[in-house]
Design a protein around this motif. Sequence first.
Motif, PDB file in Angstrom:
ATOM      1  N   GLY C  51       0.832  -1.202   0.000  1.00  0.00           N
ATOM      2  CA  GLY C  51       0.000   0.000   0.000  1.00  0.00           C
ATOM      3  C   GLY C  51       0.865   1.249   0.000  1.00  0.00           C
ATOM      4  N   ASP C  52       0.442   2.278   0.771  1.00  0.00           N
ATOM      5  CA  ASP C  52       1.224   3.507   0.863  1.00  0.00           C
ATOM      6  C   ASP C  52       2.603   3.245   1.470  1.00  0.00           C
ATOM      7  N   GLU C  91       2.481  -4.448  -7.408  1.00  0.00           N
ATOM      8  CA  GLU C  91       1.244  -3.805  -7.846  1.00  0.00           C
ATOM      9  C   GLU C  91       1.119  -2.397  -7.243  1.00  0.00           C
ATOM     10  N   ASP C  92       1.557  -2.248  -5.994  1.00  0.00           N
ATOM     11  CA  ASP C  92       1.429  -0.941  -5.351  1.00  0.00           C
ATOM     12  C   ASP C  92       2.430   0.063  -5.924  1.00  0.00           C
TER      13      ASP C  92
ATOM     14  N   ASP F  15      -7.848  -0.310   2.610  1.00  0.00           N
ATOM     15  CA  ASP F  15      -6.903  -0.726   1.590  1.00  0.00           C
ATOM     16  C   ASP F  15      -6.199  -2.033   1.966  1.00  0.00           C
ATOM     17  N   THR F  16      -5.667  -2.082   3.169  1.00  0.00           N
ATOM     18  CA  THR F  16      -4.959  -3.281   3.617  1.00  0.00           C
ATOM     19  C   THR F  16      -5.923  -4.440   3.823  1.00  0.00           C
ATOM     20  N   LEU F  95      -3.176 -12.632  14.705  1.00  0.00           N
ATOM     21  CA  LEU F  95      -3.891 -11.392  14.970  1.00  0.00           C
ATOM     22  C   LEU F  95      -3.269 -10.244  14.175  1.00  0.00           C
ATOM     23  N   ALA F  96      -4.107  -9.320  13.731  1.00  0.00           N
ATOM     24  CA  ALA F  96      -3.599  -8.130  13.038  1.00  0.00           C
ATOM     25  C   ALA F  96      -4.368  -6.925  13.560  1.00  0.00           C
ATOM     26  N   TRP F  97      -3.668  -5.873  13.923  1.00  0.00           N
ATOM     27  CA  TRP F  97      -4.306  -4.629  14.387  1.00  0.00           C
ATOM     28  C   TRP F  97      -4.107  -3.592  13.296  1.00  0.00           C
ATOM     29  N   LEU F  98      -5.213  -3.145  12.712  1.00  0.00           N
ATOM     30  CA  LEU F  98      -5.105  -2.149  11.631  1.00  0.00           C
ATOM     31  C   LEU F  98      -5.619  -0.798  12.112  1.00  0.00           C
TER      32      LEU F  98
END
Lengths: 119, 119, 137, 137, 98, 98
Positions: C51-52, C91-92, F15-16, F95-98
């Motif tokens: 991403g960014d 891709e990003d 996005d992620t 686990l993922a913290w966004l």
Amino acid sequence: MGKLTIGCFSSLIGSMSLDFAVKLAGAAIEKGHKVDFWVSGNGTMLSIKAQRPFKDYSFLEKPVKELVAKGMQITACEACAEARGYHKEETMEGFKRHSMDWYLASTFDADRVLHIGGE
Amino acid sequence: MGKLTIGCFSSLIGSMSLDFAVKLAGAAIEKGHKVDFWVSGNGTMLSIKAQRPFKDYSFLEKPVKELVAKGMQITACEACAEARGYHKEETMEGFKRHSMDWYLASTFDADRVLHIGGE
Amino acid sequence: MATVKLGFIVQRPPYKSENPKLALTHAIASQSVEMYLNDGDLVTADLAFVGDGVLNCLKNQKAMDKYGLTSTESHIKSALMLDLSVMVCKEDLERFGLSEDDVVLDAEEFGADMVTKVVPYSEIAKMMEDSNHLLFF
Amino acid sequence: MATVKLGFIVQRPPYKSENPKLALTHAIASQSVEMYLNDGDLVTADLAFVGDGVLNCLKNQKAMDKYGLTSTESHIKSALMLDLSVMVCKEDLERFGLSEDDVVLDAEEFGADMVTKVVPYSEIAKMMEDSNHLLFF
Amino acid sequence: MKLAVFVSDYRLTADTLERLTSDKLGIIFVSNGVYHATIKEKGNSSALLKKNAQFYVLHDDLETRGLGGSDIAENVKLVSYGELVELIFNDYEKLAWL
Amino acid sequence: MKLAVFVSDYRLTADTLERLTSDKLGIIFVSNGVYHATIKEKGNSSALLKKNAQFYVLHDDLETRGLGGSDIAENVKLVSYGELVELIFNDYEKLAWL
């Protein structure tokens, strides 16, 4: 010549907003303007003395002291600092501590106000 | 029973991520799990002792001390703390200071890792 | 004797947040983790920029000249010198109109053998699948 | 004898950022600013909530029960008690499917006369126009 | 009014900025806002550059991020910290940091 | 893998999250992420709620913001801190913290 009041609420380390604000203050003083500088919220981290300079982290004690020597007034929000455990005796020389009304009062005769919010 | 390693990089005051992380640690310990807690970046603000409790600001010294008494290990990144002017003598009792490898080592036998980034 | 694999995923652009730098410094700390572990046990760190976050990898960052701060570029070079795996999402990069030429690909000047890999997102997804734990920055 | 008008515009939602709370506490500090000024001089603060910032104004916030923290709701009530002008953008409330019933409208229980005004964005734009300086939170 | 808006982020400011009106509007890209001046996502320049405004970008913040004067859109003017001070005092009356 | 994603923000994570794939995916709304569970913008529920996932929202964080169990979308489950611990150890591996 004019007066610029800058308020910055961002952490010393992280967003680099304080790096920006200190450089802008320096450029304004260079051109003969008066600068008042207010830090509140996590921005009060700027007021702590005896930070260890590492190249990986923003370190602004030196430029701040130079600007104070050139007449810049710089003040930290007292309650915001105390709540974080930043006490009077750990405050950098030349850094004042007041309540939030100091910032508002500074805008009274300011020609320009740049308010930079926190994270 | 398992082991949870929590890393949190957010300021004590502002995002409330540390409030969340401390409550989650408490709930895990309540259920008999082991918890390691790492703070880095602006999260090292949690380690300072003698913060003044105000209702307007997150204040976690009390729950952290209670969890340490129940066996939680809590460690701050030493370089991140020093760069901010948070020195050893201002560190809360029960709070350790190590370099970043402590956090990675803690994940070795962790069943779960919750990494909470900063601002 | 066991190895625990950590996946570091950097999704934020540099400087406005300390996260990308802390991802790199923490990943690099995997090199000294043995002192806490038994002989033969290991914790490894793989890094991926998505991403960014791919904007961290641009060449010619002048953070030291302009602000007296170590650049994210330097931290990436340190990671390569220490043989960490560094991936950047193809891709990003393309989404931003950037090519391999625009990003930090090696740290040859410091004698590093490791190079940055520009890879399709699917390869980063596989790294996440293979990791024991994920850390998003 | 002069009055300087400050426009405080809150655009962020509550709690994840300290900005909304600091907007309120700083605006409230306009009440004690005279000690720094000459007789008759004033600094006033008008508050406006726009965009995601209107979420600060929801009723029944339980931040004190849940996290031991003064709620943004309490701070808004304090502002009303001190006779500050508090505006909330009507279009943004509508965008979120919220109505006047959902937001903090008064602090009657504390004897405040002032009420929150739900206004079209154009009125907030006029406040900005009339202010000497703007502060975005 | 004459308003200068500091855009300090690449993602978060559009909503507020879109509705700001001003007789004279300046948009100053600083911090991660500088990507608005340079990056074309999927071939498109930032939507902010279509606003009826004067655009500036802080040179130091571009260079910090590995970008330079040759990367910026043609309607954006490179400025130094000193020039920023001139803009603030001479060209605009009110300032907003988003 | 079995992945639980903590969504802590209302604007910044799409996005992620969009590209994360997992055999079993849990999305846990905490902090300002709770607005995804409640707010309908222009009449539409959050796009996240259309993902093929289990959804949870932290009750304390809802109530902190003046919202409650009756405000949440019907495919979202209210959880306490204690239930969150159960989810973390019993239902998901990473686990993922966004």
